[in-house]
Motif scaffolding. Structure first.
Motif, short mmCIF file in Angstrom:
data_model
loop_
_atom_site.label_atom_id
_atom_site.label_comp_id
_atom_site.label_asym_id
_atom_site.label_seq_id
_atom_site.Cartn_x
_atom_site.Cartn_y
_atom_site.Cartn_z
N MET B 330 -2.92 -28.83 -10.54
CA MET B 330 -3.97 -29.68 -9.95
C MET B 330 -5.26 -29.47 -10.72
O MET B 330 -5.57 -28.36 -11.15
CB MET B 330 -4.16 -29.39 -8.46
N VAL B 334 -9.78 -31.07 -7.22
CA VAL B 334 -8.95 -31.30 -6.03
C VAL B 334 -9.20 -30.24 -4.97
O VAL B 334 -9.33 -29.05 -5.27
CB VAL B 334 -7.47 -31.34 -6.46
N GLY B 336 -8.41 -27.53 -2.55
CA GLY B 336 -7.31 -26.58 -2.56
C GLY B 336 -7.25 -25.80 -3.85
O GLY B 336 -6.54 -24.82 -3.96
N TRP B 337 -8.04 -26.24 -4.84
CA TRP B 337 -8.04 -25.56 -6.13
C TRP B 337 -8.81 -24.24 -6.03
O TRP B 337 -9.85 -24.18 -5.40
CB TRP B 337 -8.72 -26.44 -7.18
N ASP B 429 -7.13 -34.86 -3.31
CA ASP B 429 -6.60 -33.99 -2.28
C ASP B 429 -5.20 -33.53 -2.65
O ASP B 429 -4.40 -34.30 -3.18
CB ASP B 429 -6.56 -34.73 -0.95
N SER B 430 -4.89 -32.28 -2.35
CA SER B 430 -3.60 -31.71 -2.72
C SER B 430 -2.42 -32.48 -2.15
O SER B 430 -1.34 -32.54 -2.76
CB SER B 430 -3.50 -30.26 -2.24
N VAL B 478 -2.42 -26.08 3.11
CA VAL B 478 -2.44 -26.46 1.68
C VAL B 478 -2.27 -25.21 0.82
O VAL B 478 -1.46 -25.17 -0.11
CB VAL B 478 -3.75 -27.19 1.33
N TRP B 482 0.79 -24.30 -1.81
CA TRP B 482 0.56 -23.96 -3.23
C TRP B 482 1.16 -22.60 -3.57
O TRP B 482 1.73 -22.41 -4.65
CB TRP B 482 -0.93 -23.98 -3.57
#
Lengths: 327, 525
Positions: B330, B334, B336-337, B429-430, B478, B482
């Protein structure tokens, strides 16, 4: 005469059918048009639905006959990429290609003949030798390299001529011409030279070889013996007799100039049918690609038909030898 | 008081208009390809959107940092007491180029059109049940369930005028199968900063500033847009001064252009990752000499590959510095990064060879790598580099390079063992990545789950994400997904590619992460 033309016409129709079949098969299987029509995240079901509606799931022969039937009516469908009718798209791009092709053909013919005669008559002249050496470039360098080289010199460094596009055009209603504006004329110079270079060197070398051949003939020696002026011998006796093969080649090369404009058009962003074809290939715009191939096939078939008929008119030997024996 | 305020505003507007007229500036803008269509809902494609953003407007859009900005909507929130309804408050006093007033009814019409069968934007509005105009400047959008991230999906959905569209028979989006051209393909009527004054597809389009635009008058008052397909010609046009701004600059030209007097280059990361994927199911590979099992299904093999691919070398040699190496699939924009997720392991060929031996492939195996060669920056060269790197642990890779038009159908039909792909994340967004790349392949999910990765627990979490309203809890899920994706090494991620815009040095234009620059933001010195 009529039977001969009818046979030739019949053959042309067969050739066109074969071209349609080949273009149809080739493009039906080179890639998936649906993949380029839908967005990155379209679901499999959506894609399948579109495929169904475009008729891509029908049996092969059904698709082909639908294609030929529509083509006969001048209907090549809607471009997947630009979403406008293909026939209209090709007609709107055709003037640019024809103007470019005609200009290059003219350059090739005029300079080819002049330089050919010059190099034939002055074989020991270092300048003529230079031209001959230079002509190797025209034969051997790929078109895009010549184009980029010209752009670099005349557009980037000297800034004399535009590097891309067709300049301003004047709409005559059915034809959009670039010949009537200054930017239009300036824009055609570099692409026309690029496109003509190969034909130019070809014609030049042909004229030179033919000329040397003719100059060795007895009637030339005889003309010299009669004390005719050099000019009269070279131009009215020798050149005239070298022109027959030159005209044949130049005529046949016209087809390749129109179709060979593809690379030149792309390098110069010339808005003709060649660049249209290449941008369509990138996204598998099947209707445009198919229509283009059929158009090219049509150009060649027509040119060959005319050449055949001309031979028939010019060469009496063909008339005795039966109708379809060719030449 | 009220009158004097109006007078001030009018005075300010008048001065800004005079200033605008005094500095009439034409910007000549070139890029590789032309907008495909002017119909705003027909194609979900970046080049087309970028062009249309100058003519039409969206409810919201993104700035160069990737954050949502108000546009035709001034405010947006989940309706109080009903978390399945989104409320958009609209800008007042906006008119279309044709003079029609912009109202809530136009938004309702446009969302319905974007949702219709032939629209390419429909996926983004799949969860919309209905849109209603509460009053002239408020729209309520009823979602199928709680959809906390729906505003992310409206940044490329352009608003058309209902009256104009109905008059010109535009209720339906272009239907390829019907074989007829839609009026909207060549005609426009938006609310945007520029009005289309000339259009010759693939050749030249001219946009003139809309004097009645609601926003601050842009410095650029006329845009001449010319697609130039050939890289060398496009750069030559900039060098010769025939164009002022060039998008899609090839990486090998960046240094030279930056060193040329009178020209400057702006670079920045694109919202897209480039990664390799592999078949992860138990079926034997199609192209391998190992015919009884799938070596990629073995986690040790995937770990070994991760250890041997040198992302920094790819950055330096293949990308000439124009990329950001990353090991999570990602881009940094984004939600969630994290830096930890994106960190790459140190290259360790020795350890990788041990892992291969441990996995039962001490002599490696052979496989074919499918790569596109005309889609991403230096895509084929990246693949070539990876072929060499994998050779160090005995994986004998044959490279099969194709244009994207042939690469796409091949991988979508799962006819590949090992492939390169790039993935952009328009919603930032993830969940967008999970839905299409991670979830088990079904009709609805996993369209680009080429490797057929399947983990029921992850699937359940992904489906849960779609309806979660508590943003904090959602962020937790999320992160959990990941973690699992990284542990399973679902992707062999290489980098985030960078974009470059080259321009005449009196211009300033920042790189937009979605590669959708807007010429209203050009500053001219």
């Amino acid at each position: 005469m009529l039977a001969f033309i009818l046979t030739r016409l019949g053959q042309s129709v067969l050739v066109m059918l074969a071209v349609s079949l080949i273009s149809f098969i080739m493009f039906r299987y080179v890639g998936d048009p649906v993949a380029s029509l839908v967005s990155q995240e379209a679901s499999i079901a959506d894609q399948e639905q579109l495929r169904e509606r475009l008729g891509l799931n029908d049996p092969f022969y059904e698709q082909f006959f639908r294609f030929v039937w529509n083509a006969i009516q001048g209907n090549f469908g809607i471009s997947y990429r630009l979403q406008t009718p293909v026939a209209e798209l090709i007609m709107s791009r055709l003037p640019a290609t024809i103007e470019l092709a005609m200009t290059s053909a003219l350059i090739a013919l005029v300079f080819g003949i002049v330089l050919g005669v010059f190099t034939a008559l002055n074989r020991k002249n270092p300048f003529a030798a230079g031209i001959m050496a230079f002509s190797l470039i025209g034969v051997s360098l790929p078109t895009f390299l010549i184009g980029i080289g010209l752009i670099y010199v005349f557009a980037v460094e000297l800034q004399w001529l535009p590097s891309f596009g067709r300049g301003a055009v004047v709409d005559l209603g059915w034809w959009r011409t670039g010949f009537l504006t200054e930017t239009g004329l300036r824009s055609i110079i570099l692409p026309a030279i690029t496109l003509s270079l190969f034909q130019l060197t070809l014609i030049m070398r042909l004229v030179r070889a033919e000329m040397l051949e003719v100059l060795r003939q007895d009637y030339i020696k005889f003309a010299r013996a009669r004390g005719l002026s050099k000019r009269a011998i070279n131009f009215s006796h020798a050149l005239k007799n070298t022109l027959v093969p030159v005209i044949t080649i130049a005529g046949l090369q016209l087809g390749s100039i129109i179709t060979g404009a593809l690379i030149t058009e792309t390098v110069f962003q010339w808005p003709g049918i060649g660049s249209l074809f290449l941008s369509s290939v990138a996204v598998v715009d099947v209707p445009v690609m198919a229509a283009y191939l059929i158009f090219v096939g049509f150009v060649f078939v027509i040119i060959n038909l005319i050449v055949d008929i001309l031979y028939y008119v010019v060469d009496p030997r063909l008339r005795i030898g039966g109708t379809a024996k060719g030449h | 008081m009220r009158i004097s305020l109006k007078a001030i505003v009018a005075g300010l507007m008048a001065t800004s208009m005079i200033a605008g007229a005094a500095n009439a500036e034409t910007l000549r803008w070139a890029r590789q390809s032309d907008a495909l269509t002017l119909d705003p809902h027909s194609q979900n494609q970046g080049v087309t959107h970028t062009f249309n953003h100058h003519i039409y407007e969206t409810l919201l859009d993104r700035d160069v940092e990737g954050t949502l900005q108000p546009r035709l909507a001034t405010d947006w929130y989940v309706k109080e007491g009903d978390d399945t309804v989104w409320v958009f408050e609209l800008r007042e006093g906006v008119t279309f180029h044709g003079g029609e007033e912009f109202t809530a009814d136009d938004v309702v019409f446009s969302i319905e059109r974007a949702k219709s069968a032939n629209s390419n934007m429909r996926q983004l509005h799949a969860d919309v049940e209905s849109a209603t105009a509460v009053d002239d400047y408020t729209v309520e959008i009823q979602m199928a369930g709680p959809s906390p991230l729906y505003p992310n999906n409206v940044t490329n959905t352009f608003i058309m005028d209902r009256g104009w569209s109905e008059e010109n028979d535009l209720i339906e989006v272009q239907d390829f199968a019907a074989g007829e051209e839609n009026f909207a393909v060549r005609n426009t009527n938006g609310t945007g900063p520029y009005i289309l004054t000339e259009r010759d597809p693939d050749v030249r389009s001219v946009l003139t500033v809309n004097e009645d635009w609601w926003g601050e008058a842009p410095q650029v008052t006329e845009i001449i847009y010319t697609p130039i397909a050939d890289n060398a010609t496009r750069i030559a046009a900039l060098l010769s001064g025939e164009v002022d701004l060039v998008q899609d600059v090839p990486v090998q030209d960046i240094d030279r252009l930056a060193g040329t007097q009178g020209i400057k280059v702006e670079t920045g990361p694109e919202n897209r990752t480039i990664y390799f994927g592999y078949a992860m199911d138990d079926e034997p590979l199609i192209s391998s000499n190992i015919t009884d099992e799938n070596p990629f299904a073995n986690p040790l093999v995937r770990e070994a590959m991760d250890l041997v691919v040198d992302r920094d070398a790819i950055r330096q040699v293949v990308m000439r510095g124009q990329s950001i190496p990353t090991c999570v699939n990602m881009p940094p924009f984004v939600d969630g990064w994290t830096e930890e997720l994106s960190a790459c392991p140190a290259v360790d060929v020795e350890r990788a060879n041990e892992l291969m031996a441990e996995a039962g492939y001490p002599d490696g195996f052979s496989v074919t790598l499918d790569t596109p060669n005309d889609r991403y920056v230096n895509d084929e060269a990246i693949s070539q580099a990876v072929v060499g790197m994998l050779g160090q642990i005995g994986i004998d890779v044959t490279l099969a390079s194709r244009p994207v038009a042939q690469h796409s159908p091949l991988i979508l039909e799962n006819q590949t063992d090992f492939y390169l792909l790039g993935w952009g994340v328009p919603t930032f967004d993830s969940a967008y990545i999970f839905n299409d790349l991670v979830h088990t392949k079904t009709d609805e999910y996993g369209t680009y789950n080429i490797g057929l990765y399947s983990n029921p627990e992850v699937d359940a979490m992904i489906e849960e994400l779609g309806v979660m309203t508590d943003l904090e809890a959602r962020a937790g899920v999320v992160a959990d997904i990941w973690e699992q994706v990284q542990e399973d090494r679902v992707f062999l991620t290489i980098h985030v590619q960078e974009l470059a815009y080259a321009m005449s040095d009196d211009l300033t234009l920042a790189v937009h992460p979605e590669n959708q620059p807007n010429m209203t933001s050009v500053v001219i010195e």
